[in-house]
Scaffold this active site. Structure first.
Site, PDB file in Angstrom:
ATOM      1  N   SER A 153       0.850  -1.197   0.000  1.00 51.20           N
ATOM      2  CA  SER A 153       0.000   0.000   0.000  1.00 51.20           C
ATOM      3  C   SER A 153       0.888   1.251   0.000  1.00 51.20           C
ATOM      4  O   SER A 153       1.729   1.403  -0.878  1.00 51.20           O
ATOM      5  CB  SER A 153      -0.958  -0.054   1.195  1.00 51.20           C
ATOM      6  OG  SER A 153      -1.961   0.922   1.088  1.00 51.20           O
ATOM      7  N   ASP A 295      -9.134  -5.617  -5.111  1.00 55.19           N
ATOM      8  CA  ASP A 295      -8.317  -4.595  -4.447  1.00 55.19           C
ATOM      9  C   ASP A 295      -8.874  -3.191  -4.689  1.00 55.19           C
ATOM     10  O   ASP A 295      -9.621  -2.944  -5.644  1.00 55.19           O
ATOM     11  CB  ASP A 295      -6.891  -4.686  -5.003  1.00 55.19           C
ATOM     12  CG  ASP A 295      -5.852  -4.007  -4.137  1.00 55.19           C
ATOM     13  OD1 ASP A 295      -6.217  -3.339  -3.159  1.00 55.19           O
ATOM     14  OD2 ASP A 295      -4.654  -4.151  -4.447  1.00 55.19           O
ATOM     15  N   HIS A 322      -7.210  -5.721  -0.970  1.00 56.93           N
ATOM     16  CA  HIS A 322      -6.042  -4.926  -0.617  1.00 56.93           C
ATOM     17  C   HIS A 322      -5.126  -5.668   0.365  1.00 56.93           C
ATOM     18  O   HIS A 322      -3.900  -5.523   0.308  1.00 56.93           O
ATOM     19  CB  HIS A 322      -6.490  -3.593  -0.014  1.00 56.93           C
ATOM     20  CG  HIS A 322      -5.433  -2.545  -0.017  1.00 56.93           C
ATOM     21  ND1 HIS A 322      -4.752  -2.157  -1.152  1.00 56.93           N
ATOM     22  CD2 HIS A 322      -4.918  -1.776   0.993  1.00 56.93           C
ATOM     23  CE1 HIS A 322      -3.882  -1.210  -0.855  1.00 56.93           C
ATOM     24  NE2 HIS A 322      -3.947  -0.974   0.434  1.00 56.93           N
TER      25      HIS A 322
END
Length: 345
Positions: A153, A295, A322
Site C-alpha cells: 500500500s 483490491d 487490498h
C-alpha cells in the site's frame, strides 16, 4: 537361487542407501534450521530487535526494527501501509517464511508503532521517508547481495520511490497492492469502485465527505460493510484477523491524513499528485508486482507495472483484495516465496 540372492542384496542396498539419504536430508534440514535460528549479534540478545537512530531535519529519532531468522542471501525489509499503520499486520508472514528459511525484518517507520512519534507533520514527507529507509538499511547492514524491500500500500509508494534513488543497494523489490500513480488511483476509485457501491450508500458517503464531517460515526458505519469488507479485506469486519485489527487500531491519524487525506476514495494529501509511471523503466532490479481482483488498486495497472520495470514479474491474487496476504493467503505467500528464492540464486 543365486539370482534371487542377488536381487535381495540389491534391494537391501537400495533400502540402506535410501535410509542414508533420508538421514542426511534430516541432518541437512536440522543444520539449516540451526543456521536460520542462530542469533549472530554480539552483546546482550534482544530477540532480533534493533533500534536504529535516524537523522532528520528536525533532529535525531529512534525507529524500531526486529529481525526474524538468519539468511545471508535473503533479507526482506517490510514497509507497512496506512500511511501510519504498524508492522503488526505482517505477522501472518511468520506462518510461511521461516519454514522456507527466509529472513525478514519488521520495521515501524517514524511516527508508527514502536518507533518515535515526533508529532511534527513537516516530517511526514516522502523524500524524508526515503532517506529514513536508507539509514535503516545501512544500520542493518543490508546490501545489493541480499537486500529485498517489500512495500505494501503506502509502503509500495515508499519502496518504489526508494528504488528509484537507491536500487544499487538492492537485490529485489516487491510492490504489493499499490498503483504507481495517485491520479490513476483516484480515477479507478471514482470510476470503478464507487460505481460498484449502492447508489444511496455512496450518496451519503459523498455528502459526509463534502461536508468534511469525517468524525461522523456514520461515515465508518457505511464504509466498513460497503467498502472495507469488499475491497480492503474480504471478510466480515467482526472476523478480521487480530494482527490486522491491532495494527489498524494504532494508526497515526496525523500521518495518515497528512499523506493520504481524510477520504477513503483516492488520495488528497501530500501524495495527491504523486506519479512515477514514466520513471518505472529506470527500475532495473528484479521486481514483483502484486495485484488482486477485489483490491482498491486496479489489478490491470499492477500487471502493467511488471511490463514497465526492466525485470518485472506479476502475481495475481484472484480471490484477494487490498490485504491479499490474508484473503488470498496461499497465492500471495507462494508467489512471494517463489520470487525471493528464484532471484536470490
Amino acid at each position: 537361487m543365486i539370482t534371487y540372492k542377488k536381487t535381495l542384496l540389491a534391494a537391501f542396498c537400495m533400502l540402506l542407501l535410501t535410509a542414508c539419504k533420508d538421514e542426511n536430508s534430516t541432518e541437512n534440514k536440522s543444520e539449516d534450521l540451526t543456521a536460520y535460528l542462530k542469533d549472530t549479534t554480539s552483546g546482550i540478545k534482544t530477540g532480533g530487535v534493533q533500534v536504529v537512530q535516524i537523522n532528520t531535519p528536525k533532529g535525531k529519532f529512534n525507529v524500531w526494527t526486529k529481525r526474524i531468522g538468519n539468511n545471508p542471501k535473503i533479507k526482506l525489509l517490510l514497509l507497512n501501509g496506512g500511511p501510519g499503520a504498524t508492522h503488526e499486520y505482517f505477522e501472518c508472514i511468520e506462518s510461511f517464511l521461516p519454514a522456507e528459511g527466509i529472513e525478514f525484518i519488521y520495521y515501524d517507520q517514524l511516527g508508527c508503532g514502536n518507533s518515535d512519534n515526533p508529532n511534527d507533520p513537516s516530517l511526514w514527507d516522502l523524500p524524508r521517508f526515503v532517506e529514513e529507509v536508507e539509514q535503516v538499511r545501512q544500520a542493518l547492514k543490508l546490501d545489493k547481495d541480499n537486500f529485498y524491500l517489500l512495500g505494501h500500500s503506502w509502503g509500495g509508494i515508499l519502496a518504489s520511490q526508494y528504488a528509484l534513488k537507491y536500487q544499487q543497494n538492492m537485490k529485489g523489490l516487491i510492490i504489493s497492492n499499490m498503483m504507481m500513480s495517485a491520479i490513476e488511483y483516484d480515477k479507478y476509485a471514482d470510476e470503478v469502485l464507487a460505481k460498484q457501491m449502492d447508489p444511496k450508500v455512496l450518496a451519503k458517503i459523498r455528502e459526509i465527505e463534502k461536508n468534511k464531517d469525517f468524525e461522523n460515526p456514520q461515515y465508518m458505519e457505511l464504509l466498513v460493510p460497503n467498502f472495507y469488507s469488499k475491497h480492503i479485506l474480504r471478510l466480515d469486519a467482526s472476523k478480521w484477523p487480530e494482527p490486522v485489527n491491532r495494527s489498524f487500531a494504532k494508526i497515526n491519524q496525523s500521518l495518515y491524513v497528512t499523506m493520504q487525506g481524510p477520504s477513503e476514495f483516492g488520495l488528497s494529501g501530500k501524495l495527491e499528485k504523486w506519479d512515477i509511471t514514466k520513471e518505472l523503466p529506470k527500475i532495473t532490479v528484479p521486481t514483483l508486482s502484486i495485484g488482486a481482483k477485489y483490491d482498491t488498486m486496479d489489478p490491470e495497472h499492477m500487471k502493467w507495472i511488471a511490463t514497465q520495470v526492466r525485470n518485472g514479474t506479476y502475481l495475481y491474487c484472484e480471490n484477494g483484495s487490498h490485504m491479499s496476504m490474508y484473503d488470498d493467503q496461499q497465492t500471495y505467500m507462494t508467489g512471494l516465496i517463489k520470487f525471493l528464492k528464484e532471484t536470490s540464486k
